[in-house]
Design a protein around this motif. Structure first.
Motif, PDB file in Angstrom:
ATOM      1  N   PHE A  87       0.850  -1.195   0.000  1.00 48.61           N
ATOM      2  CA  PHE A  87       0.000   0.000   0.000  1.00 48.61           C
ATOM      3  C   PHE A  87       0.886   1.245   0.000  1.00 48.61           C
ATOM      4  CE2 PHE A  87      -2.532  -3.414   1.575  1.00 48.61           C
ATOM      5  CZ  PHE A  87      -3.851  -3.129   1.236  1.00 48.61           C
ATOM      6  N   ALA A  88       0.723   2.107  -1.002  1.00 49.97           N
ATOM      7  CA  ALA A  88       1.574   3.289  -1.141  1.00 49.97           C
ATOM      8  C   ALA A  88       1.343   4.286  -0.017  1.00 49.97           C
ATOM      9  CB  ALA A  88       1.314   3.967  -2.483  1.00 49.97           C
ATOM     10  N   ASN A  89       2.407   4.970   0.357  1.00 50.56           N
ATOM     11  CA  ASN A  89       2.307   6.129   1.234  1.00 50.56           C
ATOM     12  C   ASN A  89       1.907   7.295   0.325  1.00 50.56           C
ATOM     13  OD1 ASN A  89       3.171   8.675   2.432  1.00 50.56           O
ATOM     14  ND2 ASN A  89       4.093   7.422   4.040  1.00 50.56           N
ATOM     15  N   ASN A  90       0.655   7.688   0.387  1.00 49.61           N
ATOM     16  CA  ASN A  90       0.120   8.647  -0.576  1.00 49.61           C
ATOM     17  C   ASN A  90       0.838   9.994  -0.547  1.00 49.61           C
ATOM     18  OD1 ASN A  90      -1.894   6.918  -1.629  1.00 49.61           O
ATOM     19  ND2 ASN A  90      -3.156   7.284   0.189  1.00 49.61           N
ATOM     20  N   GLU A  91       1.261  10.424   0.631  1.00 52.77           N
ATOM     21  CA  GLU A  91       1.955  11.706   0.729  1.00 52.77           C
ATOM     22  C   GLU A  91       3.297  11.664   0.002  1.00 52.77           C
ATOM     23  OE1 GLU A  91       3.705  14.758   4.136  1.00 52.77           O
ATOM     24  OE2 GLU A  91       2.203  13.247   4.697  1.00 52.77           O
ATOM     25  N   LYS A  92       4.077  10.614   0.283  1.00 55.67           N
ATOM     26  CA  LYS A  92       5.405  10.511  -0.348  1.00 55.67           C
ATOM     27  C   LYS A  92       5.300  10.238  -1.849  1.00 55.67           C
ATOM     28  CE  LYS A  92       7.935   9.019   3.749  1.00 55.67           C
ATOM     29  NZ  LYS A  92       8.727   7.947   4.396  1.00 55.67           N
ATOM     30  N   PHE A  93       4.363   9.359  -2.205  1.00 57.23           N
ATOM     31  CA  PHE A  93       4.240   9.001  -3.614  1.00 57.23           C
ATOM     32  C   PHE A  93       3.742  10.184  -4.444  1.00 57.23           C
ATOM     33  CE2 PHE A  93       1.831   6.921  -7.173  1.00 57.23           C
ATOM     34  CZ  PHE A  93       2.960   6.478  -7.858  1.00 57.23           C
ATOM     35  N   SER A  94       2.738  10.908  -3.943  1.00 61.50           N
ATOM     36  CA  SER A  94       2.210  12.051  -4.687  1.00 61.50           C
ATOM     37  C   SER A  94       3.283  13.129  -4.849  1.00 61.50           C
ATOM     38  CB  SER A  94       0.981  12.628  -3.988  1.00 61.50           C
ATOM     39  OG  SER A  94       1.317  13.126  -2.706  1.00 61.50           O
ATOM     40  N   LYS A  95       4.093  13.332  -3.816  1.00 60.89           N
ATOM     41  CA  LYS A  95       5.173  14.328  -3.894  1.00 60.89           C
ATOM     42  C   LYS A  95       6.179  13.924  -4.971  1.00 60.89           C
ATOM     43  CE  LYS A  95       8.156  17.005  -0.787  1.00 60.89           C
ATOM     44  NZ  LYS A  95       9.439  16.974  -1.474  1.00 60.89           N
ATOM     45  N   LEU A  96       6.511  12.651  -4.994  1.00 63.40           N
ATOM     46  CA  LEU A  96       7.446  12.129  -5.984  1.00 63.40           C
ATOM     47  C   LEU A  96       6.904  12.325  -7.407  1.00 63.40           C
ATOM     48  CD1 LEU A  96      10.094  10.334  -6.299  1.00 63.40           C
ATOM     49  CD2 LEU A  96       8.536   8.415  -6.481  1.00 63.40           C
ATOM     50  N   VAL A  97       5.637  11.993  -7.605  1.00 61.07           N
ATOM     51  CA  VAL A  97       5.010  12.095  -8.932  1.00 61.07           C
ATOM     52  C   VAL A  97       4.901  13.541  -9.378  1.00 61.07           C
ATOM     53  CG1 VAL A  97       2.865  11.727 -10.226  1.00 61.07           C
ATOM     54  CG2 VAL A  97       3.719   9.932  -8.711  1.00 61.07           C
ATOM     55  N   LEU A  98       4.335  14.383  -8.519  1.00 63.19           N
ATOM     56  CA  LEU A  98       4.032  15.754  -8.915  1.00 63.19           C
ATOM     57  C   LEU A  98       5.283  16.615  -9.061  1.00 63.19           C
ATOM     58  CD1 LEU A  98       0.866  16.262  -6.692  1.00 63.19           C
ATOM     59  CD2 LEU A  98       0.930  15.766  -9.136  1.00 63.19           C
ATOM     60  N   GLU A  99       6.327  16.312  -8.315  1.00 61.53           N
ATOM     61  CA  GLU A  99       7.587  17.059  -8.457  1.00 61.53           C
ATOM     62  C   GLU A  99       8.313  16.685  -9.749  1.00 61.53           C
ATOM     63  OE1 GLU A  99       9.123  18.191  -3.967  1.00 61.53           O
ATOM     64  OE2 GLU A  99       9.800  16.292  -4.864  1.00 61.53           O
ATOM     65  N   ALA A 100       8.199  15.427 -10.161  1.00 60.49           N
ATOM     66  CA  ALA A 100       8.939  14.958 -11.334  1.00 60.49           C
ATOM     67  C   ALA A 100       8.233  15.275 -12.657  1.00 60.49           C
ATOM     68  CB  ALA A 100       9.163  13.442 -11.235  1.00 60.49           C
ATOM     69  N   LEU A 101       6.943  15.517 -12.603  1.00 60.50           N
ATOM     70  CA  LEU A 101       6.144  15.659 -13.822  1.00 60.50           C
ATOM     71  C   LEU A 101       6.360  17.036 -14.459  1.00 60.50           C
ATOM     72  CD1 LEU A 101       2.440  14.472 -13.984  1.00 60.50           C
ATOM     73  CD2 LEU A 101       3.250  16.389 -15.340  1.00 60.50           C
ATOM     74  N   ASP A 102       6.854  17.030 -15.725  1.00 66.84           N
ATOM     75  CA  ASP A 102       7.067  18.294 -16.432  1.00 66.84           C
ATOM     76  C   ASP A 102       6.272  18.311 -17.736  1.00 66.84           C
ATOM     77  OD1 ASP A 102       8.431  16.607 -18.143  1.00 66.84           O
ATOM     78  OD2 ASP A 102      10.427  17.329 -17.597  1.00 66.84           O
ATOM     79  N   ASP A 103       6.480  19.341 -18.562  1.00 62.88           N
ATOM     80  CA  ASP A 103       5.710  19.507 -19.798  1.00 62.88           C
ATOM     81  C   ASP A 103       5.891  18.342 -20.764  1.00 62.88           C
ATOM     82  OD1 ASP A 103       4.189  21.718 -19.428  1.00 62.88           O
ATOM     83  OD2 ASP A 103       5.497  23.115 -20.458  1.00 62.88           O
ATOM     84  N   ASP A 104       7.047  17.696 -20.709  1.00 64.98           N
ATOM     85  CA  ASP A 104       7.331  16.581 -21.630  1.00 64.98           C
ATOM     86  C   ASP A 104       6.998  15.242 -20.970  1.00 64.98           C
ATOM     87  OD1 ASP A 104       8.152  15.659 -24.124  1.00 64.98           O
ATOM     88  OD2 ASP A 104      10.182  15.233 -23.427  1.00 64.98           O
ATOM     89  N   TYR A 105       6.145  15.258 -19.996  1.00 65.62           N
ATOM     90  CA  TYR A 105       5.809  14.041 -19.252  1.00 65.62           C
ATOM     91  C   TYR A 105       5.375  12.919 -20.196  1.00 65.62           C
ATOM     92  CZ  TYR A 105       3.444  10.990 -15.870  1.00 65.62           C
ATOM     93  OH  TYR A 105       3.034   9.915 -15.122  1.00 65.62           O
ATOM     94  N   GLY A 106       5.932  11.756 -19.941  1.00 66.84           N
ATOM     95  CA  GLY A 106       5.642  10.588 -20.767  1.00 66.84           C
ATOM     96  C   GLY A 106       6.831  10.152 -21.593  1.00 66.84           C
ATOM     97  N   ALA A 107       7.780  11.085 -21.838  1.00 71.95           N
ATOM     98  CA  ALA A 107       8.940  10.753 -22.669  1.00 71.95           C
ATOM     99  C   ALA A 107       9.845   9.756 -21.950  1.00 71.95           C
ATOM    100  CB  ALA A 107       9.717  12.017 -23.004  1.00 71.95           C
ATOM    101  N   LEU A 108      10.183   8.671 -22.643  1.00 74.61           N
ATOM    102  CA  LEU A 108      11.034   7.636 -22.076  1.00 74.61           C
ATOM    103  C   LEU A 108      12.458   7.762 -22.617  1.00 74.61           C
ATOM    104  CD1 LEU A 108       8.565   4.602 -22.341  1.00 74.61           C
ATOM    105  CD2 LEU A 108       8.860   6.216 -20.453  1.00 74.61           C
ATOM    106  N   GLU A 109      13.355   6.996 -22.036  1.00 69.74           N
ATOM    107  CA  GLU A 109      14.769   7.042 -22.435  1.00 69.74           C
ATOM    108  C   GLU A 109      14.934   6.599 -23.887  1.00 69.74           C
ATOM    109  OE1 GLU A 109      17.548   8.015 -20.664  1.00 69.74           O
ATOM    110  OE2 GLU A 109      16.080   8.787 -19.227  1.00 69.74           O
ATOM    111  N   PRO A 110      15.898   7.209 -24.633  1.00 62.78           N
ATOM    112  CA  PRO A 110      16.142   6.795 -26.024  1.00 62.78           C
ATOM    113  C   PRO A 110      16.501   5.309 -26.116  1.00 62.78           C
ATOM    114  CG  PRO A 110      17.284   8.848 -25.530  1.00 62.78           C
ATOM    115  CD  PRO A 110      16.763   8.332 -24.223  1.00 62.78           C
ATOM    116  N   LYS A 111      15.960   4.659 -27.145  1.00 63.35           N
ATOM    117  CA  LYS A 111      16.176   3.212 -27.319  1.00 63.35           C
ATOM    118  C   LYS A 111      17.292   2.904 -28.317  1.00 63.35           C
ATOM    119  CE  LYS A 111      12.506   1.977 -24.852  1.00 63.35           C
ATOM    120  NZ  LYS A 111      12.056   3.302 -24.405  1.00 63.35           N
ATOM    121  N   ASN A 112      17.801   3.933 -29.012  1.00 63.58           N
ATOM    122  CA  ASN A 112      18.803   3.725 -30.063  1.00 63.58           C
ATOM    123  C   ASN A 112      18.341   2.676 -31.080  1.00 63.58           C
ATOM    124  OD1 ASN A 112      20.692   5.559 -28.904  1.00 63.58           O
ATOM    125  ND2 ASN A 112      21.203   4.004 -27.380  1.00 63.58           N
TER     126      ASN A 112
END
Length: 566
Positions: A87-112
């Motif tokens: 069961f996730a700690n909602n406070e810590k998990f939401s902080k992690l998600v919302l701090e990391a999310l930027d305009d390019d959200y969804g972009a994954l690492e280059p696969k070459n």
């Protein structure tokens, strides 16, 4: 970002197994449980170990729980029967998600990894019609998803400029007295070409003895010695492709390259391939490959009896070119091409190429009488878009009398095109589609409901006086309390996982379903959770902003605009 929970759960389970002195498995199974009451991540590890340890899953679960150390991202770990649930700690998990999310959200690492993806490739003998649209939308949306997933993707339109259809149009231009149709220079060129082609077909039906004229034209063109004839073929195809590009642009469909079929005759590739297959070619009036040993009864014919090449041979040369210039090929094709793809793949392997990955789709139809603009042989994509925008305009006028005509037109265009793209993207390609206007343009169930959720988020931020992305550092209290806001953040966190999975299986519909789920979660949050003026205003406005970005980015993956007002 949801993967973080899975990774942390796996790491904790691995440490517990090691602490118990058991042998580590190659892969520990974790998944999202069917209900939030069962946690955010669940593992069936005990079932995996039961056979090897010769003990019941329940006993194994209890021993693992006795050794497991709960990672800080989780609030607790407990068992639900033999399953181990985190069961996730909602406070810590939401902080992690919302701090990391930027305009390019969804972009994954280059696969070459370079992918050549071919889609649409309709014959240039008329406008794109409803039979082509699923190909275009699947191909363009998948391209966007693969790029977001880190792949280098080049999209191509294979232009069939050497087929009988083009020769028929050229014949029509050379024989205007037979055809009784003069193209309107002011008309959309692909439509004008289509009308001429239709008239030539009518002539050929009435006078079948003229069909031999088409073969003669093809033979003369393939020899490449008649400059005027070559210019006629080129002019017909260029005009039609020009019109197709205009249609595609309005539909938000893009191609990086238009590869002409004749290229592979002119550069000698077709001739070289035929020479490389000489030891395998059989002849019975025409040269062919016998594929019976591969379980295919139908032989692959390589040329006409008069020596001119066939589409199949030129397509073989095209695919060898793609195979030599990419790490992977992806083709979008109708389900009626399955046999041709099997034949092509075997022939490619014979000449040292690799087989393409093919997404086969079933066809799309309209209910009888649902189009009022035309009764003809087919419904063009231009007509389909016009109808969608016209219907969307009526809906907007009924809802927003305060908008100017220009504003209504702009929003209606986004809703109408979005409705078409989403209605097709939302179903797996294996399913037949009957295009239904009421469903496609529904503000409750269709794409408009997703676009509306984005507009709602924009309006709420505007009302709060926020004109740019919110800085998470301004949030002091990260404690999430309302179930609707917790659920919204969790769904937002799953975006990258959905992209990763969609790219893995070469499918668009998981993104479409995710966008609808996300919009539903946001609308529930919007209706039930106070934002402006609440004691959690900063945090909740941040959630609104990040949800807005995620909704917009999920729509972009399907080539759909996200209106800021509706």
């Amino acid at each position: 970002m949801y993967r973080i929970l899975e990774k942390e759960a796996v790491k904790a389970l691995e440490n517990a197994v090691s602490a118990l002195g058991w042998e580590l498995l190659d892969k520990i199974k974790v998944e999202e449980p069917p209900s939030s009451d069962m946690g955010d991540v669940a593992s069936s590890l005990s079932f995996q170990l039961a056979k090897e340890l010769k003990r019941s899953p329940m006993e194994i679960t209890q021993e693992i729980l006795g050794k497991i150390e709960t990672p800080s991202i989780f609030e607790k770990v407990e068992s639900k029967g033999p399953y181990i649930n985190f069961f996730a700690n909602n406070e810590k998990f939401s902080k992690l998600v919302l701090e990391a999310l930027d305009d390019d959200y969804g972009a994954l690492e280059p696969k070459n990894t370079k992918i050549m993806l071919e889609h649409t490739s309709a014959n240039p003998n008329g406008p794109l019609h409803i039979g082509h649209i699923r190909n275009s939308i699947i191909g363009d949306s998948l391209t966007r998803i693969l790029k977001k997933a880190g792949y280098e993707v080049e999209t191509q339109y294979y232009v069939n400029d050497m087929g009988r259809q083009i020769a028929m149009i050229v014949w029509g231009l050379l024989n205007p007295d037979y055809v009784n149709y003069e193209m309107d220079e002011a008309g959309k060129p692909d439509h004008e070409i289509g009308k001429l082609y239709f008239n030539v077909n009518e002539v050929m039906r009435a006078q079948p003895e003229l069909k031999g004229e088409i073969n003669k034209i093809l033979k003369r063109y393939e020899k490449g010695k008649e400059e005027k004839l070559g210019e006629l073929f080129k002019g017909v195809v260029e005009k039609c492709v020009q019109g197709i590009k205009v249609t595609s642009e309005r539909l938000n469909v893009h191609h990086d390259a238009f590869v002409w079929e004749s290229t592979f005759i002119k550069n000698g590739d077709v001739e070289r391939i035929l020479k490389s297959l000489e030891g395998r070619i059989k002849t019975n009036e025409v040269p062919y490959l016998d594929l019976e040993e591969y379980g295919i009864d139908k032989e692959l014919i390589l040329a006409r009896s008069d020596g001119t090449s066939l589409y199949a041979t030129r397509d073989l040369a095209y695919h060898l070119y793609k195979s030599n210039n990419s790490d992977k090929m992806v083709d979008i094709l109708g389900s009626d091409h399955k046999l041709a793809v099997k034949q092509l793949s075997i022939a490619l392997e014979m000449i040292g190429g690799s087989a393409p990955e093919v997404i086969f789709y079933e066809f799309i139809t309209l209910p009888e009488g649902s189009m009022s603009t035309r009764r003809g042989v087919f419904i063009s994509v231009d007509e389909l878009m016009d109808e969608a925008v016209e219907r969307a305009t009526k809906e907007i006028e009924a809802r927003r009398s305060d908008l100017t005509d220009n504003e209504k037109a702009e929003i209606a265009e986004k809703i109408g095109i979005g409705a078409i793209r989403y209605f097709i993207a939302r179903l797996s390609p294996e399913k037949h589609i009957v295009f239904k206007w009421d469903e496609a343009l529904s503000f409750e169930r269709g794409c408009a409901s997703i676009q509306y959720s984005h507009a709602r988020a924009c309006k709420l931020l505007e009302k709060a006086g926020i004109s740019e992305t919110i800085d998470p550092a301004t949030v002091m209290d990260w404690n999430l309390e309302d179930p609707a806001e917790i659920e919204l953040v969790k769904i937002v966190s799953k975006f990258t996982t959905v992209i990763e999975e969609s790219a893995r299986i070469n499918r668009v519909h998981p993104v479409a379903q995710y966008a609808m789920d996300l919009a539903g979660a946001f609308n529930k949050f919007y209706k039930s959770v106070p934002v402006i003026g609440s004691d959690k205003e900063d945090l909740r406005l941040l959630i609104v902003d990040k949800a807005r970005i995620t909704i917009r980015n999920s729509l972009e993956l399907m080539g759909i605009d996200a209106p800021e007002s509706m």
